[in-house]
Design an enzyme around this catalytic site. Structure first.
Site, PDB file in Angstrom:
ATOM      1  N   ASP A  72       0.817  -1.306   0.054  1.00 11.11           N
ATOM      2  CA  ASP A  72      -0.124   0.402  -0.032  1.00 11.11           C
ATOM      3  C   ASP A  72       0.833   1.284   0.263  1.00 11.11           C
ATOM      4  OD1 ASP A  72      -1.991   1.984   0.479  1.00 11.11           O
ATOM      5  OD2 ASP A  72      -3.154   0.658   1.874  1.00 11.11           O
ATOM      6  N   ASP A 122      -3.251   7.250  -3.207  1.00 13.14           N
ATOM      7  CA  ASP A 122      -3.130   6.160  -2.375  1.00 13.14           C
ATOM      8  C   ASP A 122      -3.541   4.934  -3.012  1.00 13.14           C
ATOM      9  OD1 ASP A 122      -3.540   4.354  -0.225  1.00 13.14           O
ATOM     10  OD2 ASP A 122      -5.087   5.729   0.830  1.00 13.14           O
ATOM     11  N   HIS A 152     -11.945   6.114   1.784  1.00 13.87           N
ATOM     12  CA  HIS A 152     -11.827   7.509   2.485  1.00 13.87           C
ATOM     13  C   HIS A 152     -11.558   8.739   1.699  1.00 13.87           C
ATOM     14  CE1 HIS A 152      -7.334   6.966   2.370  1.00 13.87           C
ATOM     15  NE2 HIS A 152      -7.565   5.671   2.265  1.00 13.87           N
ATOM     16  N   HIS A 157      -7.006  11.031   5.721  1.00 14.24           N
ATOM     17  CA  HIS A 157      -8.280  10.708   6.060  1.00 14.24           C
ATOM     18  C   HIS A 157      -8.922  11.790   6.185  1.00 14.24           C
ATOM     19  CE1 HIS A 157      -7.960   6.006   6.280  1.00 14.24           C
ATOM     20  NE2 HIS A 157      -6.898   6.370   6.148  1.00 14.24           N
ATOM     21  N   GLU A 200     -10.960   1.227  -1.264  1.00 18.25           N
ATOM     22  CA  GLU A 200     -10.101   0.129  -0.819  1.00 18.25           C
ATOM     23  C   GLU A 200     -10.973  -1.149  -0.335  1.00 18.25           C
ATOM     24  OE1 GLU A 200      -7.058   0.994   2.125  1.00 18.25           O
ATOM     25  OE2 GLU A 200      -7.958   3.033   2.483  1.00 18.25           O
ATOM     26  N   GLU A 219      -6.740  -1.113  -4.132  1.00 13.95           N
ATOM     27  CA  GLU A 219      -7.051   0.246  -3.963  1.00 13.95           C
ATOM     28  C   GLU A 219      -6.695   1.169  -5.200  1.00 13.95           C
ATOM     29  OE1 GLU A 219      -5.118   1.917  -0.597  1.00 13.95           O
ATOM     30  OE2 GLU A 219      -6.654   3.555  -0.452  1.00 13.95           O
TER      31      GLU A 219
END
Ligand code: MN
Ligand code: MN
Length: 296
Positions: free
Chosen positions: A83, A94, A154, A162, A187, A281
């Site tokens: 990640d 992300d 998020h 976040h 994700e 993700e």
């Protein structure tokens, strides 16, 4: 740089690092080397770290980051989630992929990816977050797996990973509306059907963030100044800081920042029934009629 250009540049870097490094994950490779490799590549490609590179093995769903002296090796027959977080001028990408070292578990990786594809096809301005969650849940279940229901995508904001609003991985009661221009990380996580599909807090992660600034002296004061200048509101790794402040003085100063609650550590997130976890993700910009995937 315009915000859209910065988001796109961060996305291109994050995707390249993800795709390069996930292929290098094999049994016997040091987890520390995977983290360092990903982060060196991010820097080389002109990005900043939005958060430390996570390498999450088997039932660890999220937040494992190598400490400075990590000797952990990738085991045989593992599911390893990589990640990666990149920022360009604070604009974040992300993204995650799963290295599958056991062919009998590949359906979990396919389920997580199918959940992500379904979400990308569903998300658009005016839709409810719960509708995106329903699409994810349905796609994962169609592949004989189940989603982790207490982990979510998020909203991303400048220098904030976040930023409040969530994208659930299941149908439910999150009825907030997705809006044009919103940036989200989506994700899905997939586990076998007989698993709980819930994560709980595990051991500390070696990921930290600033809580508040107290009056400090000496090395602790210099360390705190460095963290604020370098990472702002973004999470950071103890490994990064301890390499800048080597030796016992650095270790003591870091301990002082923790004990005085200037910084806090995140826990690892572990599947409650210790089930194998796969993750996929992407980051997306919500556009008229759909979305643009920045990390494709
Ligand atoms: Mn991520
Ligand atoms: Mn994320």
């Amino acid at each position: 740089m315009e915000p859209l250009d910065a988001l796109r540049k961060a996305g291109v870097i994050a995707a390249k690092v993800r795709d390069t490094v996930v292929q290098e994950i094999e049994p016997g490779v040091k987890v520390l080397d995977i983290c360092d490799r990903a982060e060196d590549l991010i820097r080389e490609l002109g990005g900043g770290m939005a958060f430390p590179t996570n390498v999450d093995i088997n039932s660890v769903a999220a937040h494992y980051v190598s400490p400075v002296d990590d000797v952990t090796l990738v085991p045989e027959r593992a599911l390893v989630k990589l990640d990666v977080g990149v920022h360009v001028e604070g604009y974040i990408a992300d993204t995650a992929a799963t290295a599958c070292l056991d062919p009998s578990l590949s359906y979990l990786v396919e389920a997580a990816e199918a959940g992500l594809d379904a979400a990308i096809k569903t998300i658009r301005p005016g839709i409810r977050a719960s509708d995106v969650g329903a699409a994810i849940e349905q796609a994962i279940k169609a592949r004989g797996a189940k989603p982790i229901r207490n982990l979510t995508g998020h909203k991303l904001a400048r220098y904030v990973v976040h930023a409040g609003a969530s994208i659930p991985n299941v149908a439910g009661h999150d009825h907030h509306l997705i809006q044009e221009g919103d940036v989200y990380a989506i994700e899905p996580f997939a586990v076998p059907n007989d698993a709980d599909g819930l994560v709980t807090d595990g051991p500390p992660s070696n990921i930290y963030r600033i809580l508040k600034k107290h009056s400090l002296k000496g090395a602790a004061k210099r360390m705190m100044k460095h963290i604020q200048a370098e990472h702002r509101t973004l999470p950071f790794a103890s490994r990064w800081v301890l390499r800048r402040f080597p030796g016992q003085e650095g270790v003591s100063a870091f301990r002082e920042l923790l004990d005085s609650k200037c910084i806090m550590s995140y826990p690892q997130l572990v599947e409650r029934t210790r089930a194998m976890v796969a993750q996929a993700e992407h980051s997306v910009i919500v556009m008229d009629g759909g979305c643009e995937v920045t990390t494709a």
